[in-house]
Write a protein that holds these residues in place. Structure first.
Motif, mmCIF file in Angstrom:
data_model
loop_
_atom_site.group_PDB
_atom_site.id
_atom_site.type_symbol
_atom_site.label_atom_id
_atom_site.label_comp_id
_atom_site.label_asym_id
_atom_site.label_seq_id
_atom_site.Cartn_x
_atom_site.Cartn_y
_atom_site.Cartn_z
ATOM 1 N N PHE A 248 0.882 -1.271 0.016
ATOM 2 C CA PHE A 248 0.003 -0.094 -0.041
ATOM 3 C C PHE A 248 0.997 1.306 0.029
ATOM 4 O O PHE A 248 1.991 1.056 0.379
ATOM 5 C CB PHE A 248 -0.811 -0.006 1.303
ATOM 6 N N ASP A 249 0.393 2.489 -0.393
ATOM 7 C CA ASP A 249 1.054 3.677 -0.227
ATOM 8 C C ASP A 249 1.456 3.926 1.454
ATOM 9 O O ASP A 249 0.922 3.258 2.116
ATOM 10 C CB ASP A 249 0.173 5.012 -0.504
ATOM 11 N N LYS A 250 2.553 4.142 1.466
ATOM 12 C CA LYS A 250 3.351 4.439 3.001
ATOM 13 C C LYS A 250 3.361 6.017 3.014
ATOM 14 O O LYS A 250 3.843 6.769 2.056
ATOM 15 C CB LYS A 250 4.496 3.718 2.918
ATOM 16 N N VAL A 251 3.436 6.308 4.279
ATOM 17 C CA VAL A 251 3.926 7.781 4.651
ATOM 18 C C VAL A 251 5.135 7.409 5.608
ATOM 19 O O VAL A 251 5.190 6.609 6.662
ATOM 20 C CB VAL A 251 2.734 8.366 5.524
ATOM 21 N N GLY A 252 6.276 8.235 5.122
ATOM 22 C CA GLY A 252 7.536 8.062 5.883
ATOM 23 C C GLY A 252 7.292 8.826 7.190
ATOM 24 O O GLY A 252 6.488 9.723 7.373
ATOM 25 N N PHE A 253 8.601 8.721 7.951
ATOM 26 C CA PHE A 253 8.471 9.533 9.478
ATOM 27 C C PHE A 253 8.510 10.985 9.246
ATOM 28 O O PHE A 253 8.040 11.730 10.038
ATOM 29 C CB PHE A 253 9.779 8.970 9.881
ATOM 30 N N ALA B 64 6.429 12.347 4.274
ATOM 31 C CA ALA B 64 6.582 12.193 2.847
ATOM 32 C C ALA B 64 5.743 10.773 2.425
ATOM 33 O O ALA B 64 5.804 9.877 3.099
ATOM 34 C CB ALA B 64 7.932 11.905 2.449
ATOM 35 N N ARG B 65 4.955 10.919 1.346
ATOM 36 C CA ARG B 65 4.134 9.970 0.977
ATOM 37 C C ARG B 65 4.853 9.117 -0.340
ATOM 38 O O ARG B 65 5.141 9.766 -1.334
ATOM 39 C CB ARG B 65 2.768 10.428 0.433
ATOM 40 N N TYR B 66 4.730 7.931 -0.122
ATOM 41 C CA TYR B 66 5.349 6.896 -1.219
ATOM 42 C C TYR B 66 4.425 6.159 -1.786
ATOM 43 O O TYR B 66 3.681 5.266 -0.902
ATOM 44 C CB TYR B 66 6.564 6.037 -0.609
ATOM 45 N N PRO B 67 4.091 6.093 -2.990
ATOM 46 C CA PRO B 67 3.241 5.465 -3.791
ATOM 47 C C PRO B 67 3.563 3.898 -3.621
ATOM 48 O O PRO B 67 4.703 3.169 -3.623
ATOM 49 C CB PRO B 67 3.252 5.875 -5.171
ATOM 50 N N ALA B 68 2.581 3.005 -3.728
ATOM 51 C CA ALA B 68 2.655 1.541 -3.432
ATOM 52 C C ALA B 68 3.594 1.100 -4.489
ATOM 53 O O ALA B 68 4.365 -0.033 -4.308
ATOM 54 C CB ALA B 68 1.270 0.939 -3.681
ATOM 55 N N GLU B 69 3.404 1.475 -5.681
ATOM 56 C CA GLU B 69 4.237 0.749 -6.618
ATOM 57 C C GLU B 69 5.710 0.870 -6.451
ATOM 58 O O GLU B 69 6.496 0.057 -6.550
ATOM 59 C CB GLU B 69 4.094 1.332 -8.294
ATOM 60 N N GLU B 70 6.002 2.113 -5.945
ATOM 61 C CA GLU B 70 7.569 2.407 -5.661
ATOM 62 C C GLU B 70 7.960 1.554 -4.391
ATOM 63 O O GLU B 70 9.070 1.180 -4.513
ATOM 64 C CB GLU B 70 7.739 4.107 -5.211
ATOM 65 N N VAL B 71 7.014 1.364 -3.369
ATOM 66 C CA VAL B 71 7.374 0.873 -2.249
ATOM 67 C C VAL B 71 7.551 -0.843 -2.497
ATOM 68 O O VAL B 71 8.709 -1.359 -2.134
ATOM 69 C CB VAL B 71 6.182 0.876 -1.091
#
Length: 64
Positions: free
Chosen positions: A19-24, A27-34
């Motif tokens: 899933f999309d992740k939010v860093g500490f 910053a939001r990271y899209p699921a594909e990148e994760v």
């Protein structure tokens, strides 16, 4: 750790998801990148990352 114990470990890239992740830092990271980064971290270190089609061909070859 299974690979460190001598087991052949495979992660099937097209049979896993995230899933999309939010860093500490917010910053939001899209699921594909994760997904890509995590697979890259595992590949050749803790597992062999492959896709379903390639694994099935490999297993078919072994059974012959």
């Amino acid at each position: 750790m299974a690979r460190n114990l001598g087991f052949n470990v495979y992660v099937i890239s097209d049979a896993t998801a995230t899933f999309d992740k939010v860093g500490f830092d917010g910053a939001r990271y899209p699921a594909e990148e994760v997904h890509k980064v995590n697979l890259a971290s595992l590949h050749n270190e803790f597992a062999t990352v492959t896709d379903t089609e390639t694994l099935l061909k490999h297993l078919s070859f072994i059974r012959r």
